[in-house]
Design a protein around this motif. Structure first.
Motif, PDB file in Angstrom:
ATOM      1  N   GLN A 251       0.824  -1.212   0.000  1.00 15.20           N
ATOM      2  CA  GLN A 251       0.000   0.000   0.000  1.00 15.20           C
ATOM      3  C   GLN A 251       0.857   1.261   0.000  1.00 15.20           C
ATOM      4  O   GLN A 251       0.485   2.271  -0.585  1.00 15.20           O
ATOM      5  N   LYS A 252       2.034   1.216   0.629  1.00 14.78           N
ATOM      6  CA  LYS A 252       2.935   2.362   0.673  1.00 14.78           C
ATOM      7  C   LYS A 252       3.774   2.463  -0.595  1.00 14.78           C
ATOM      8  O   LYS A 252       4.548   3.410  -0.748  1.00 14.78           O
ATOM      9  N   GLY A 253       3.656   1.469  -1.474  1.00 18.30           N
ATOM     10  CA  GLY A 253       4.444   1.479  -2.701  1.00 18.30           C
ATOM     11  C   GLY A 253       5.852   0.948  -2.515  1.00 18.30           C
ATOM     12  O   GLY A 253       6.714   1.160  -3.368  1.00 18.30           O
ATOM     13  N   GLU A 254       6.080   0.263  -1.414  1.00 21.14           N
ATOM     14  CA  GLU A 254       7.402  -0.267  -1.109  1.00 21.14           C
ATOM     15  C   GLU A 254       7.526  -1.692  -1.666  1.00 21.14           C
ATOM     16  O   GLU A 254       7.431  -2.675  -0.942  1.00 21.14           O
ATOM     17  N   PHE A 255       7.706  -1.778  -2.971  1.00 20.82           N
ATOM     18  CA  PHE A 255       7.864  -3.074  -3.608  1.00 20.82           C
ATOM     19  C   PHE A 255       8.670  -2.913  -4.890  1.00 20.82           C
ATOM     20  O   PHE A 255       8.892  -1.805  -5.358  1.00 20.82           O
ATOM     21  N   THR A 256       9.113  -4.021  -5.442  1.00 17.45           N
ATOM     22  CA  THR A 256       9.855  -4.023  -6.694  1.00 17.45           C
ATOM     23  C   THR A 256       8.945  -4.600  -7.775  1.00 17.45           C
ATOM     24  O   THR A 256       8.389  -5.682  -7.595  1.00 17.45           O
ATOM     25  N   SER A 257       8.800  -3.883  -8.869  1.00 13.62           N
ATOM     26  CA  SER A 257       7.944  -4.367  -9.950  1.00 13.62           C
ATOM     27  C   SER A 257       8.623  -5.524 -10.673  1.00 13.62           C
ATOM     28  O   SER A 257       9.837  -5.722 -10.579  1.00 13.62           O
ATOM     29  N   GLN A 258       7.849  -6.258 -11.420  1.00 13.61           N
ATOM     30  CA  GLN A 258       8.381  -7.371 -12.211  1.00 13.61           C
ATOM     31  C   GLN A 258       9.427  -6.857 -13.201  1.00 13.61           C
ATOM     32  O   GLN A 258      10.488  -7.451 -13.375  1.00 13.61           O
ATOM     33  N   GLU A 259       9.113  -5.735 -13.815  1.00 14.12           N
ATOM     34  CA  GLU A 259      10.030  -5.148 -14.800  1.00 14.12           C
ATOM     35  C   GLU A 259      11.374  -4.781 -14.160  1.00 14.12           C
ATOM     36  O   GLU A 259      12.439  -5.095 -14.685  1.00 14.12           O
ATOM     37  N   ASP A 260      11.325  -4.114 -12.991  1.00 15.47           N
ATOM     38  CA  ASP A 260      12.558  -3.743 -12.292  1.00 15.47           C
ATOM     39  C   ASP A 260      13.340  -4.978 -11.850  1.00 15.47           C
ATOM     40  O   ASP A 260      14.569  -5.007 -11.923  1.00 15.47           O
ATOM     41  N   LEU A 261      12.634  -5.986 -11.419  1.00 20.01           N
ATOM     42  CA  LEU A 261      13.288  -7.215 -10.991  1.00 20.01           C
ATOM     43  C   LEU A 261      13.999  -7.885 -12.163  1.00 20.01           C
ATOM     44  O   LEU A 261      15.124  -8.365 -12.012  1.00 20.01           O
ATOM     45  N   GLU A 262      13.368  -7.885 -13.308  1.00 22.62           N
ATOM     46  CA  GLU A 262      13.994  -8.461 -14.497  1.00 22.62           C
ATOM     47  C   GLU A 262      15.247  -7.686 -14.884  1.00 22.62           C
ATOM     48  O   GLU A 262      16.263  -8.280 -15.260  1.00 22.62           O
ATOM     49  N   LYS A 263      15.196  -6.355 -14.788  1.00 19.93           N
ATOM     50  CA  LYS A 263      16.360  -5.540 -15.090  1.00 19.93           C
ATOM     51  C   LYS A 263      17.510  -5.833 -14.129  1.00 19.93           C
ATOM     52  O   LYS A 263      18.656  -5.932 -14.534  1.00 19.93           O
ATOM     53  N   GLU A 264      17.171  -5.946 -12.851  1.00 20.13           N
ATOM     54  CA  GLU A 264      18.185  -6.256 -11.836  1.00 20.13           C
ATOM     55  C   GLU A 264      18.813  -7.611 -12.093  1.00 20.13           C
ATOM     56  O   GLU A 264      20.030  -7.783 -11.947  1.00 20.13           O
ATOM     57  N   SER A 265      18.014  -8.578 -12.511  1.00 22.18           N
ATOM     58  CA  SER A 265      18.553  -9.924 -12.712  1.00 22.18           C
ATOM     59  C   SER A 265      19.461 -10.021 -13.923  1.00 22.18           C
ATOM     60  O   SER A 265      20.322 -10.890 -14.002  1.00 22.18           O
ATOM     61  N   GLU A 266      19.299  -9.106 -14.867  1.00 19.54           N
ATOM     62  CA  GLU A 266      20.172  -9.088 -16.048  1.00 19.54           C
ATOM     63  C   GLU A 266      21.608  -8.722 -15.665  1.00 19.54           C
ATOM     64  O   GLU A 266      22.538  -9.088 -16.341  1.00 19.54           O
ATOM     65  N   ASN A 267      21.776  -7.999 -14.573  1.00 19.87           N
ATOM     66  CA  ASN A 267      23.102  -7.555 -14.127  1.00 19.87           C
ATOM     67  C   ASN A 267      23.850  -8.629 -13.345  1.00 19.87           C
ATOM     68  O   ASN A 267      24.987  -8.427 -12.957  1.00 19.87           O
ATOM     69  N   TRP A 268      23.241  -9.740 -13.110  1.00 18.97           N
ATOM     70  CA  TRP A 268      23.912 -10.789 -12.321  1.00 18.97           C
ATOM     71  C   TRP A 268      24.757 -11.587 -13.213  1.00 18.97           C
ATOM     72  O   TRP A 268      25.163 -12.325 -13.712  1.00 18.97           O
TER      73      TRP A 268
END
Length: 81
Positions: A64-81
């Motif tokens: 509700q506070k907007g404190e989460f990671t979207s699917q899109e952001d998570l996919e971007k983060e995983s590309e850097n691994w």
């Protein structure tokens, strides 16, 4: 006394019980269920129903506070691994 005999004895008592005793039995059962292990953490630690409910409520508040990671952001983060 085995489980079957114990269950039969308890059921007999419940069938004869007044409202006060039934409320006590209900409270004991609910308390027992709240401390029942319903899951395990990723490191194998048991999680009780009451802790699970608290964590779920906390997660809902974070969403509700907007404190989460979207699917899109998570996919971007995983590309850097």
């Amino acid at each position: 006394m085995g489980a079957l005999e114990l269950r039969d004895s308890i059921l007999e008592s419940i069938n004869k019980a007044d409202e006060r005793l039934l409320k006590v039995v209900k409270a004991v059962i609910e308390s027992y269920q709240e401390e029942e292990i319903v899951a395990f953490s990723v490191d194998g630690k048991p999680i009780t129903r009451s802790v699970y409910k608290a964590e779920l409520a906390n997660a809902k508040l974070e969403i509700q506070k907007g404190e989460f990671t979207s699917q899109e952001d998570l996919e971007k983060e995983s590309e850097n691994w």
